[in-house]
Each structure stands twice: as structure tokens, then as C-alpha cells.
Design a protein around this motif. Structure first.
Motif, mmCIF file in Angstrom:
data_model
loop_
_atom_site.group_PDB
_atom_site.id
_atom_site.type_symbol
_atom_site.label_atom_id
_atom_site.label_comp_id
_atom_site.label_asym_id
_atom_site.label_seq_id
_atom_site.Cartn_x
_atom_site.Cartn_y
_atom_site.Cartn_z
ATOM 1 N N LEU A 321 30.523 8.974 11.860
ATOM 2 C CA LEU A 321 30.936 9.912 10.817
ATOM 3 C C LEU A 321 32.425 10.223 10.894
ATOM 4 O O LEU A 321 33.113 10.261 9.858
ATOM 5 C CB LEU A 321 30.117 11.201 10.941
ATOM 6 N N THR A 322 32.958 10.403 12.096
ATOM 7 C CA THR A 322 34.369 10.754 12.266
ATOM 8 C C THR A 322 35.285 9.635 11.787
ATOM 9 O O THR A 322 36.267 9.884 11.066
ATOM 10 C CB THR A 322 34.664 11.090 13.738
ATOM 11 N N VAL A 323 34.990 8.409 12.183
ATOM 12 C CA VAL A 323 35.842 7.288 11.777
ATOM 13 C C VAL A 323 35.764 7.061 10.273
ATOM 14 O O VAL A 323 36.785 6.785 9.628
ATOM 15 C CB VAL A 323 35.458 6.008 12.545
ATOM 16 N N VAL A 324 34.578 7.186 9.688
ATOM 17 C CA VAL A 324 34.445 7.015 8.238
ATOM 18 C C VAL A 324 35.269 8.052 7.493
ATOM 19 O O VAL A 324 35.980 7.740 6.536
ATOM 20 C CB VAL A 324 32.957 7.100 7.819
ATOM 21 N N VAL A 325 35.207 9.308 7.927
ATOM 22 C CA VAL A 325 35.948 10.378 7.252
ATOM 23 C C VAL A 325 37.448 10.140 7.322
ATOM 24 O O VAL A 325 38.175 10.344 6.339
ATOM 25 C CB VAL A 325 35.575 11.747 7.864
ATOM 26 N N PHE A 326 37.939 9.671 8.478
ATOM 27 C CA PHE A 326 39.382 9.524 8.666
ATOM 28 C C PHE A 326 39.865 8.078 8.547
ATOM 29 O O PHE A 326 40.989 7.767 8.945
ATOM 30 C CB PHE A 326 39.791 10.099 10.027
ATOM 31 N N PHE A 445 25.720 11.310 5.549
ATOM 32 C CA PHE A 445 27.033 11.934 5.390
ATOM 33 C C PHE A 445 28.129 10.869 5.253
ATOM 34 O O PHE A 445 29.019 10.979 4.399
ATOM 35 C CB PHE A 445 27.339 12.829 6.587
ATOM 36 N N SER A 446 28.057 9.830 6.084
ATOM 37 C CA SER A 446 29.113 8.802 6.111
ATOM 38 C C SER A 446 29.198 8.049 4.788
ATOM 39 O O SER A 446 30.279 7.917 4.198
ATOM 40 C CB SER A 446 28.857 7.813 7.253
ATOM 41 N N PHE A 447 28.067 7.550 4.309
ATOM 42 C CA PHE A 447 28.083 6.753 3.082
ATOM 43 C C PHE A 447 28.352 7.623 1.855
ATOM 44 O O PHE A 447 29.037 7.193 0.921
ATOM 45 C CB PHE A 447 26.764 5.986 2.946
ATOM 46 N N LEU A 448 27.836 8.837 1.849
ATOM 47 C CA LEU A 448 28.102 9.746 0.735
ATOM 48 C C LEU A 448 29.585 10.064 0.649
ATOM 49 O O LEU A 448 30.177 10.023 -0.437
ATOM 50 C CB LEU A 448 27.293 11.038 0.914
ATOM 51 N N PHE A 449 30.191 10.351 1.797
ATOM 52 C CA PHE A 449 31.618 10.686 1.792
ATOM 53 C C PHE A 449 32.471 9.504 1.364
ATOM 54 O O PHE A 449 33.334 9.624 0.494
ATOM 55 C CB PHE A 449 32.063 11.165 3.181
ATOM 56 N N PHE A 450 32.226 8.335 1.967
ATOM 57 C CA PHE A 450 33.141 7.202 1.751
ATOM 58 C C PHE A 450 33.046 6.639 0.342
ATOM 59 O O PHE A 450 34.063 6.291 -0.261
ATOM 60 C CB PHE A 450 32.844 6.093 2.765
ATOM 61 N N LEU A 459 35.807 18.556 2.762
ATOM 62 C CA LEU A 459 34.377 18.246 2.776
ATOM 63 C C LEU A 459 34.033 17.381 3.981
ATOM 64 O O LEU A 459 33.027 17.619 4.680
ATOM 65 C CB LEU A 459 33.979 17.534 1.480
ATOM 66 N N GLY A 460 34.853 16.369 4.250
ATOM 67 C CA GLY A 460 34.581 15.464 5.365
ATOM 68 C C GLY A 460 34.601 16.176 6.709
ATOM 69 O O GLY A 460 33.713 15.966 7.548
ATOM 70 N N ILE A 461 35.595 17.029 6.928
ATOM 71 C CA ILE A 461 35.683 17.769 8.189
ATOM 72 C C ILE A 461 34.503 18.733 8.323
ATOM 73 O O ILE A 461 33.958 18.923 9.416
ATOM 74 C CB ILE A 461 37.024 18.521 8.271
ATOM 75 N N THR A 462 34.090 19.339 7.211
ATOM 76 C CA THR A 462 32.914 20.213 7.233
ATOM 77 C C THR A 462 31.672 19.437 7.650
ATOM 78 O O THR A 462 30.857 19.921 8.452
ATOM 79 C CB THR A 462 32.685 20.844 5.840
ATOM 80 N N MET A 463 31.524 18.217 7.124
ATOM 81 C CA MET A 463 30.389 17.378 7.513
ATOM 82 C C MET A 463 30.407 17.109 9.014
ATOM 83 O O MET A 463 29.366 17.179 9.690
ATOM 84 C CB MET A 463 30.437 16.053 6.748
ATOM 85 N N ILE A 464 31.584 16.803 9.559
ATOM 86 C CA ILE A 464 31.705 16.519 10.988
ATOM 87 C C ILE A 464 31.327 17.743 11.816
ATOM 88 O O ILE A 464 30.571 17.649 12.794
ATOM 89 C CB ILE A 464 33.137 16.058 11.337
ATOM 90 N N ILE A 465 31.837 18.914 11.429
ATOM 91 C CA ILE A 465 31.556 20.146 12.169
ATOM 92 C C ILE A 465 30.069 20.475 12.144
ATOM 93 O O ILE A 465 29.473 20.840 13.169
ATOM 94 C CB ILE A 465 32.389 21.319 11.593
#
Length: 485
Positions: A321-326, A445-450, A459-465
């Protein structure tokens, strides 16, 4: 819990041996993707050649490293196991490479690699094969610091020579007759392999004391037993190399020649963003493999194996999730040219594929410690077939996207099959509810965000937290015990 402490200590040190050198070598990606150093097509050609490295390394090792670990902990005489496996690899490596040099013209034509590169590849392969058992011996005898130092040295030398030869040698050659004697115009790809060759040679030099230590007594009966154990591992390794690298090879053969190297270059560069997952999975595997074998005869080892997989999935899901977001934040630092960004689409697929592969390696404990390595071969062969079929079908339609889909399909099916057969032959009480929860939330979370909310970082950081908080909540008891110790 003391066993876990020892495991995580070794995993941390092996992680340093894997993560730090590869993070240093990570600098090579922006170096290679700098348009002033290599074109996209040239980087594609380098990636294509390195794809064959994986296959050739598997053939030269022929499962002897895994057999060494198994028999080192099984046989009464560890000295005999060490000597027999070392002699076997030395003799086979020189024999196979002699044959390769004899037929190098035919091999060059067959695999479409220029002879000027192939000669260097053969020598590197020989040097790398000669350090397989010395490195395995360091791991088996719990000498992770020496293992780590030599591994880091290898990549540091490789990195330093790449930077010197590709960035500075040309300028130095213009003002010095000494350096001009080493500089050759349009020799960049050769310099990459020369750097690798020198690093491999120096690494072997550091490990030569191992060969002075062993007795050089060859036990034929033991070797036959080790080869019987190793052959399915070899088959599985070849199948693994197909899963891992044949996407580049098939892209080269299935795409039109005028765009093949460019597509391989884009695909390979963006594939590197999955390195964070690969590093984690590799470091974890290096730590747990000796642990699996050494603890197989303890009281109820299955309970510990189940907890290890749970930890792996939890950490791996956080990394996914972290790598996908960033990913879009990271890409300019790793990939220097926007000419490669067209392949960013593959990043979540490759990250998830490597997470599935890591889970598969954790699950594979059942066939390794029960001496049913043939199942590893069967599963890997099926994965290779899936890889080949899906690549052949999808590449002509959607290009490198098809390769990413094929990789994820192969590794996820291998993971599921290993779990299915493991339940029958060596049941382990995995916490499927917790593991399934981690995977479902992280992947969703990963696929929805990317693919839907890409670059919306709040939104991405919120998902990670949220996900990290869930992991900490569910693993709170175990985390407290580990920290106390």
C-alpha cells in the motif's frame, strides 16, 4: 519467542546484506535511464541480457544450494556435506562454461545476444557460481555479518565502477593518455558488464579462504542423495526464472523489432519500483530458510511457521500500500526520463505479484522439510506454463500490460496451490481470517487509489494510517512481547 528473536535478528542482518547493497545499486537505475548515458532501447537491451542471467545462474546452481542446507542439518558430518557440494559445483561450473565457450557462436545466434556481450556474461556466470556454496556455508553456520559485509562490498564495487566508467571515464580520457587507453567510444553496455565482472572476481577472492578450509573429499553416495533432492529444485528454479524474466524475452520476440527494446526498457524501469517488495521478501526468505530447516525437529514447529507467515503478510501488505500510494513521488528519483513513464500502469500488479511470491516461499516450507521437493517443481512448472501462455496471448494485444497480468496470475496461482497441497501433507495452523483481512484491505486500497484516486495523497496517506493502525491493533500482543525481549 526467543526463537523469533533469533530469526528476526538474522533476518535484519540478511536484510542489510540485501537491502543496503540493492539500495546502493538502485542508483544505477537513474544512471541507466539518464538519456545522456543510455537510450531507452539500450537500457532495454541491457535488461534483456540480464534476463538470461537469471536462467543461466539457476542452471549452474542446479539446486545444490538448497540441497546443501537440507543435508547440512540432516547429515552427521557437516564437513562432508560442505566438501561434496563445493566440489560438485566447481567441477560442473568449469565443465558447463567450457561447453558454452565452445558453442558460443551458436548460443549467440539462438538467444540473440551479441558475442561481445556473451563472452563477458560467461565469465561472470562462472565467478558467481563459485561463490554459491561459500555464501551458503556462511548462512548455515550463522555468520550473517561476514555474509553481509561481502555482499555489500560486491555491490559497492559494481556501483562505483558503473559510475566511474559511464560518467567520468570519457571526460578523464580527454585530458589523460592513461585514461584514454581504457576508454572506447559507444562502449557503455560493455562497461556495465565489465563492472559486474570485476565485482564478482573480487567477491570470489574474499571467499577463497573457504576453499582453503574444506577437506576436498568427495562422497559419491552423499552426492547422489543430494542430487536426487536438488533436481526438482533445479526444475523449479528454471520454472521460476521463466516466471521472473521471460516476460522481457517474450516482449523481445513477440513485439515488432523496431519497438521491442524500447518497450522492454520502459517495462524494466517501472518494474524496478517493485524492488521494495522484492527486497523485503528476499531478506525475509534468507532469514527464514535456515530457520525452517533447523527447527523442523522441534516441538510443534508448525505453530511458529504459521506466525511467521502472518508477520510476513502484515508487513508485506503495508509495503504494498505504501509504495503504491507514493509511486509517483518515487518515480522521478529512480527513473530519470519521462520516456519510461508510460509503463507505470504495471506497478501495482508487479508489487502484488512479488507479495504473492513471498507468501509462496513462506508456504513452501512443507515440501522442503518433508523432502517432497518434486511438488515445488510441479507448482513452478505450472506457473511457468501460465506465464508463457498468458504472455503469448496478451503481449500482441496489450503489450507489456499483458506481461504484468501474466506475472501476477502465475505467482498467485502458485501461492494458492502450495497452500492447498501443504494442507494435505504438512498442515500448518495459519490464521486465514487475519491473513485474508490484511490482504483484502491492502489490495483493495492499493488498486482503488492507483487506478481511481492516483496522486490524491491526503486520501492515500489516510488509507496507510488506517491500515497500519489495524495491523498494530491486531498484532499488539505479539509486538509487546518482541519489544520486551
Amino acid at each position: 519467542m526467543s526463537g523469533f528473536k533469533s530469526l528476526f535478528k538474522q533476518t535484519f542482518i540478511y536484510g542489510l546484506a540485501t537491502v543496503l547493497p540493492r539500495m546502493l545499486s538502485f542508483i544505477l537505475v537513474p544512471l541507466y535511464t539518464d538519456p545522456s548515458v543510455l537510450s531507452v532501447e539500450e537500457y532495454g537491451r541491457v535488461s534483456f541480457i540480464f534476463a538470461y542471467f537469471v536462467l543461466f545462474n539457476v542452471v549452474l546452481a542446479y539446486g545444490m544450494e538448497t540441497a546443501f542446507f537440507r543435508f547440512f542439518n540432516k547429515e552427521a558430518s557437516q564437513e562432508k556435506v560442505t566438501s561434496t557440494s563445493a566440489i560438485s559445483l566447481v567441477l560442473s561450473s568449469f565443465a558447463l562454461l567450457a561447453i558454452a565457450f565452445l558453442f558460443r557462436d551458436q548460443i549467440s545466434t539462438l538467444i540473440n545476444i551479441d558475442l561481445k556481450y556473451l563472452n563477458l556474461v560467461f565469465i561472470i556466470l562462472l565467478l558467481d557460481a563459485l561463490v554459491i556454496i561459500p555464501f551458503a556455508w556462511l548462512r548455515a553456520t550463522a555468520r550473517p555479518m561476514r555474509y553481509a559485509i561481502i555482499k555489500i562490498f560486491n555491490v559497492a564495487v559494481n556501483l562505483g565502477l558503473n559510475i566511474f566508467l559511464l560518467l567520468y571515464l570519457k571526460d578523464l580520457a580527454q585530458g589523460s593518455s592513461f585514461f584514454s587507453s581504457f576508454y572506447i567510444q559507444d562502449y557503455q553496455i560493455n562497461y556495465i558488464f565489465i563492472s559486474n565482472l570485476i565485482a564478482s572476481g573480487l567477491t570470489l577472492a574474499l571467499l577463497l579462504p573457504f576453499y582453503a578450509r574444506i577437506t576436498f573429499k568427495f562422497d559419491t553416495d552423499l552426492w547422489k542423495k543430494m542430487m536426487k533432492y536438488a533436481m526438482p529444485v533445479l526444475i523449479a528454479g528454471i520454472a521460476y526464472s521463466v516466471n521472473e524474466t521471460f516476460d522481457r524475452i517474450l516482449l523481445e520476440s513477440l513485439l515488432p523489432p523496431e519497438v521491442a527494446d524500447e518497450n522492454i526498457g520502459m517495462y524494466s524501469a517501472c518494474y524496478k519500483l517493485a524492488l521494495f517488495m522484492t527486497l523485503f521478501a528476499t531478506a525475509f526468505r534468507l532469514g527464514i530458510e535456515p530457520y525452517f530447516f533447523s527447527h523442523s525437529n522441534t516441538n510443534n514447529p508448525q505453530k511458529n511457521y504459521a506466525k511467521i507467515l502472518e508477520y510476513f503478510v502484515a508487513l508485506g501488505s503495508v509495503i504494498l500500500l505504501t509504495v503504491v500510494v507514493f509511486a509517483d513521488v518515487l518515480k522521478p528519483f529512480i527513473i530519470r526520463s519521462e520516456a519510461y513513464y508510460e509503463a507505470m500502469w504495471i506497478v501495482p500488479f508487479i508489487l502484488l505479484a512479488n507479495l504473492c511470491l513471498g507468501i509462496y516461499h513462506n508456504l513452501s516450507v512443507w515440501y522442503k522439510i518433508t523432502d517432497r521437493t518434486k511438488f515445488g517443481a510441479y507448482i513452478s512448472i505450472l506457473g511457468a506454463v501460465i506465464t508463457l501462455v498468458l504472455n503469448y496471448v496478451l503481449i500482441p494485444i496489450i503489450g507489456f500490460k499483458g506481461s504484468a497480468i501474466a506475472t501476477l496470475s502465475a505467482y498467485s496461482i502458485m501461492m494458492l496451490l502450495s497452500f492447498y497441497f501443504g494442507k494435505q501433507y504438512y498442515p500448518v495452523p495459519y490464521n486465514l481470517k487475519k491473513i485474508g483481512l490484511y490482504l483484502t484491505i491492502s489490495i483493495s486500497f492499493s488498486f482503488l487509489f492507483f487506478y481511481r484516486y492516483r496522486e490524491q495523497y491526503i486520501l492515500g496517506i489516510t488509507m496507510i494510517i488506517v491500515f497500519l493502525g489495524l495491523v498494530i491493533l491486531l498484532e499488539k500482543k505479539e509486538l509487546k512481547q518482541l519489544l520486551k525481549r
